[in-house]
Design a protein around this motif. Structure first.
Motif, PDB file in Angstrom:
ATOM      1  N   ASP A  56       0.855  -1.179   0.000  1.00 28.96           N
ATOM      2  CA  ASP A  56       0.000   0.000   0.000  1.00 28.96           C
ATOM      3  C   ASP A  56       0.900   1.240   0.000  1.00 28.96           C
ATOM      4  OD1 ASP A  56      -2.775   1.242   0.509  1.00 28.96           O
ATOM      5  OD2 ASP A  56      -1.539   2.135   2.094  1.00 28.96           O
ATOM      6  N   LYS A  96      -5.336  -2.496  -0.614  1.00 33.50           N
ATOM      7  CA  LYS A  96      -4.190  -1.591  -0.690  1.00 33.50           C
ATOM      8  C   LYS A  96      -4.402  -0.665  -1.873  1.00 33.50           C
ATOM      9  CE  LYS A  96      -1.471  -5.016  -3.277  1.00 33.50           C
ATOM     10  NZ  LYS A  96      -0.299  -5.911  -3.232  1.00 33.50           N
ATOM     11  N   SER A 128      -5.320  -6.914  -0.804  1.00 31.47           N
ATOM     12  CA  SER A 128      -3.983  -6.745  -0.235  1.00 31.47           C
ATOM     13  C   SER A 128      -2.942  -7.676  -0.831  1.00 31.47           C
ATOM     14  CB  SER A 128      -4.039  -6.934   1.287  1.00 31.47           C
ATOM     15  OG  SER A 128      -4.585  -8.205   1.605  1.00 31.47           O
TER      16      SER A 128
END
Length: 214
Positions: A56, A96, A128
């Motif tokens: 992220d 993210k 993610s």
């Protein structure tokens, strides 16, 4: 485990050498290169978008151009700041955000009869565990790949062609044999070498899981 970790970087170095060994008299290849940004600078990615799993807050770029090899490759142009690109995309649990810079290149690098779209940025919010290729697909469809999984087009550009060898005068060179391709690194390397890289990456992942479970 140390030996395993050294395997993939060694293979990557070999593939980069293969990619830079172009035929005499050729200006290079017309293709999408893949970049990562850190410390305010672009760095040619050492993994392909289908293998890279950005964190992220990452900033990544794609640039369409004619390049002889990774050392000669054109970087994405303009500023690339995560806070600016993803300002309108709030964080969300289980996901993210990846800031993407899409530089479609110049008219000089465009295939005959095509006009490159303007450079643009996008913020991809993806699961993610998503790869860079997943992030690209979330914001820049339609994507086009060839039979060897080489990324040929982003947002439909270019409309045709994929990693063509370009002569020194700028014309596309016709090839009588199979076309080399490089989906993993954005370089014109053989499909067999790409398969070797993918196998090594999978082996490394399996070894890591076994070590963690043990």
């Amino acid at each position: 485990m140390t030996a395993v970790r050294r395997t993939v970087p060694a293979l990557l170095a070999t593939l980069l050498l293969l990619g830079s060994a172009g035929p005499a008299g050729a200006a290079g290849y017309r293709y999408w290169s893949f970049w990562e940004r850190a410390g305010g600078h672009w760095t040619y990615a050492t993994q392909g978008p289908s293998l890279a799993r950005p964190d992220d807050g990452a900033v990544q770029g794609f640039r369409f151009a004619v390049s002889a090899d990774s050392a000669d490759a054109s970087r994405p142009r303009g500023t690339a700041d995560f806070d600016t690109i993803c300002a309108g995309t709030p964080a969300k649990s289980g996901t993210k955000r990846v800031a993407l810079v899409l530089d479609f290149g110049t008219g000089a690098d465009a295939p005959s009869g095509e006009t490159p779209p303007g450079r643009r940025t996008a913020c991809a919010r993806v699961p993610s565990d998503a790869t860079s290729a997943d992030a690209l697909a979330a914001v820049a469809k339609p994507l086009r790949y060839d039979a060897n999984a080489l990324l040929c087009a982003i947002a439909g550009y270019p409309a045709k062609g994929c990693g063509e060898q370009v002569a020194a005068g700028g014309a596309t060179k016709e090839k009588s044999g199979p076309r080399d391709s490089g989906p993993s690194l954005g370089l014109p390397i053989g499909a067999g070498a790409v398969a070797l890289l993918a196998a090594a990456a999978a082996w490394q992942a399996r070894r890591r899981r076994r070590d963690e479970s043990g």
